[in-house]
Design a protein around this motif. Structure first.
Motif, PDB file in Angstrom:
ATOM      1  N   GLU A   1      27.550  27.194  24.977  1.00 22.40           N
ATOM      2  CA  GLU A   1      28.137  28.194  25.875  1.00 22.40           C
ATOM      3  C   GLU A   1      29.626  27.965  26.078  1.00 22.40           C
ATOM      4  O   GLU A   1      30.397  28.921  26.133  1.00 22.40           O
ATOM      5  N   VAL A   2      30.057  26.727  26.174  1.00 22.90           N
ATOM      6  CA  VAL A   2      31.493  26.456  26.322  1.00 22.90           C
ATOM      7  C   VAL A   2      32.247  26.899  25.075  1.00 22.90           C
ATOM      8  O   VAL A   2      33.373  27.405  25.159  1.00 22.90           O
ATOM      9  N   ALA A   3      31.629  26.748  23.908  1.00 23.24           N
ATOM     10  CA  ALA A   3      32.275  27.186  22.666  1.00 23.24           C
ATOM     11  C   ALA A   3      32.544  28.674  22.665  1.00 23.24           C
ATOM     12  O   ALA A   3      33.465  29.156  21.991  1.00 23.24           O
TER      13      ALA A   3
ATOM     14  N   ARG B   1      27.915  16.894  16.416  1.00 24.17           N
ATOM     15  CA  ARG B   1      27.160  17.152  15.187  1.00 24.17           C
ATOM     16  C   ARG B   1      26.482  18.514  15.329  1.00 24.17           C
ATOM     17  O   ARG B   1      26.535  19.139  16.380  1.00 24.17           O
ATOM     18  N   GLU B   2      25.829  18.938  14.235  1.00 22.26           N
ATOM     19  CA  GLU B   2      25.075  20.192  14.258  1.00 22.26           C
ATOM     20  C   GLU B   2      23.824  20.003  15.122  1.00 22.26           C
ATOM     21  O   GLU B   2      23.010  19.109  14.841  1.00 22.26           O
ATOM     22  N   PRO B   3      23.635  20.817  16.175  1.00 22.77           N
ATOM     23  CA  PRO B   3      22.485  20.613  17.073  1.00 22.77           C
ATOM     24  C   PRO B   3      21.193  21.243  16.546  1.00 22.77           C
ATOM     25  O   PRO B   3      20.473  21.926  17.282  1.00 22.77           O
ATOM     26  N   THR B   4      20.877  20.995  15.287  1.00 16.82           N
ATOM     27  CA  THR B   4      19.688  21.598  14.677  1.00 16.82           C
ATOM     28  C   THR B   4      18.410  21.134  15.356  1.00 16.82           C
ATOM     29  O   THR B   4      17.522  21.933  15.661  1.00 16.82           O
TER      30      THR B   4
ATOM     31  N   HIS C   1      29.261  34.564  17.103  1.00 16.80           N
ATOM     32  CA  HIS C   1      28.529  33.476  16.459  1.00 16.80           C
ATOM     33  C   HIS C   1      29.014  33.300  15.021  1.00 16.80           C
ATOM     34  O   HIS C   1      28.231  33.120  14.086  1.00 16.80           O
ATOM     35  N   SER C   2      30.313  33.351  14.865  1.00 19.46           N
ATOM     36  CA  SER C   2      30.935  33.214  13.551  1.00 19.46           C
ATOM     37  C   SER C   2      30.919  31.760  13.092  1.00 19.46           C
ATOM     38  O   SER C   2      30.626  30.841  13.873  1.00 19.46           O
TER      39      SER C   2
ATOM     40  N   ALA D   1      31.631  25.862  14.244  1.00 21.41           N
ATOM     41  CA  ALA D   1      32.461  24.682  14.015  1.00 21.41           C
ATOM     42  C   ALA D   1      32.912  24.082  15.350  1.00 21.41           C
ATOM     43  O   ALA D   1      32.969  22.852  15.499  1.00 21.41           O
ATOM     44  N   VAL D   2      33.204  24.932  16.326  1.00 22.85           N
ATOM     45  CA  VAL D   2      33.590  24.446  17.655  1.00 22.85           C
ATOM     46  C   VAL D   2      32.406  23.735  18.315  1.00 22.85           C
ATOM     47  O   VAL D   2      32.559  22.688  18.938  1.00 22.85           O
ATOM     48  N   VAL D   3      31.209  24.335  18.178  1.00 19.72           N
ATOM     49  CA  VAL D   3      30.016  23.698  18.743  1.00 19.72           C
ATOM     50  C   VAL D   3      29.835  22.304  18.156  1.00 19.72           C
ATOM     51  O   VAL D   3      29.600  21.323  18.888  1.00 19.72           O
TER      52      VAL D   3
END
Length: 209
Positions: A163-165, A186-189, A172-173, A178-180
């Motif tokens: 949400e901050v991103a 890391r990627e929050p998969t 959702h580009s 990348a900001v998230v």
């Protein structure tokens, strides 16, 4: 046409395209009884906030207790969340405590990530949206589901980073993701997968039916 089941109430919702007729939609929905029955079967039993119940808090199992001699404000002690005062209103006291903890924790984490991203957040609020865990308005107001306080901390923090991103990119580009990754580390998969797998369970807590 789309069918969905409300996680909190169990109501089945039919969504129609703007050009579709209600009659056609209902006829189509009547033919989806097997899907509806299966979806309702997957819905976990309600877990009211009552003494003796077991809930999640910060991803850990916590038992709810009541002792009239304890203070009204719930106290977390050795895997048990105990509240005192009269039995009447116990459920509301438990939920108010969880909501207050959710707001305090996610307000602090939002400020942490906002400082890291170099952005401002106008306000942090909590609610109980059924279809999303967080939202960010163009005004800078970020709202979270209070139920994130039930999830493991990494899952909650991944949602806060997401949400901050949006204060950087309101989309959702690839740039947004990348900001998230930069904020979260890391990627929050795994965290997204945990929320998908446990969404119905999180919404079962505090329900009475």
């Amino acid at each position: 046409m789309k069918l969905s089941v409300d996680n909190a109430t169990g109501r089945v919702r039919l969504t129609l395209p703007s050009r579709a007729s209600a009659r056609d939609g209902l006829r189509w929905a009547e033919g989806q009884q097997a899907w509806i029955a299966q979806a309702l079967t997957r819905r976990p039993d309600a877990v009211p906030f009552e003494p003796g119940a077991t809930i999640l808090y910060l991803g850990e199992t916590v038992a709810l207790g009541w002792d009239s001699g304890f203070p009204r404000t719930p106290l977390l002690d050795d895997g048990q969340l105990i509240a005192g005062g009269p039995r009447e209103g116990y459920e509301r006291r438990i939920e108010r405590w969880l909501r207050a903890r959710a707001l305090d924790v996610m307000r602090a984490e939002t400020a942490e990530y906002a400082a890291r991203a170099g952005v401002t957040v106008a306000k942090v609020a909590i609610g109980d949206a059924k279809g999303r865990w967080g939202s960010c308005a163009s005004s800078g107001v970020i709202r979270y589901s209070w139920r994130l306080i039930l999830a493991p901390p990494d899952v909650r923090r991944a949602t806060v980073a997401h949400e901050v991103a949006h204060r950087v990119h309101m989309n959702h580009s690839p740039a947004f993701h990348a900001v998230v990754r930069d904020l979260y580390g890391r990627e929050p998969t795994r965290e997204r997968a945990w929320l998908r797998a446990n969404a119905l369970r999180l919404h079962s807590f505090g329900r009475t039916s």
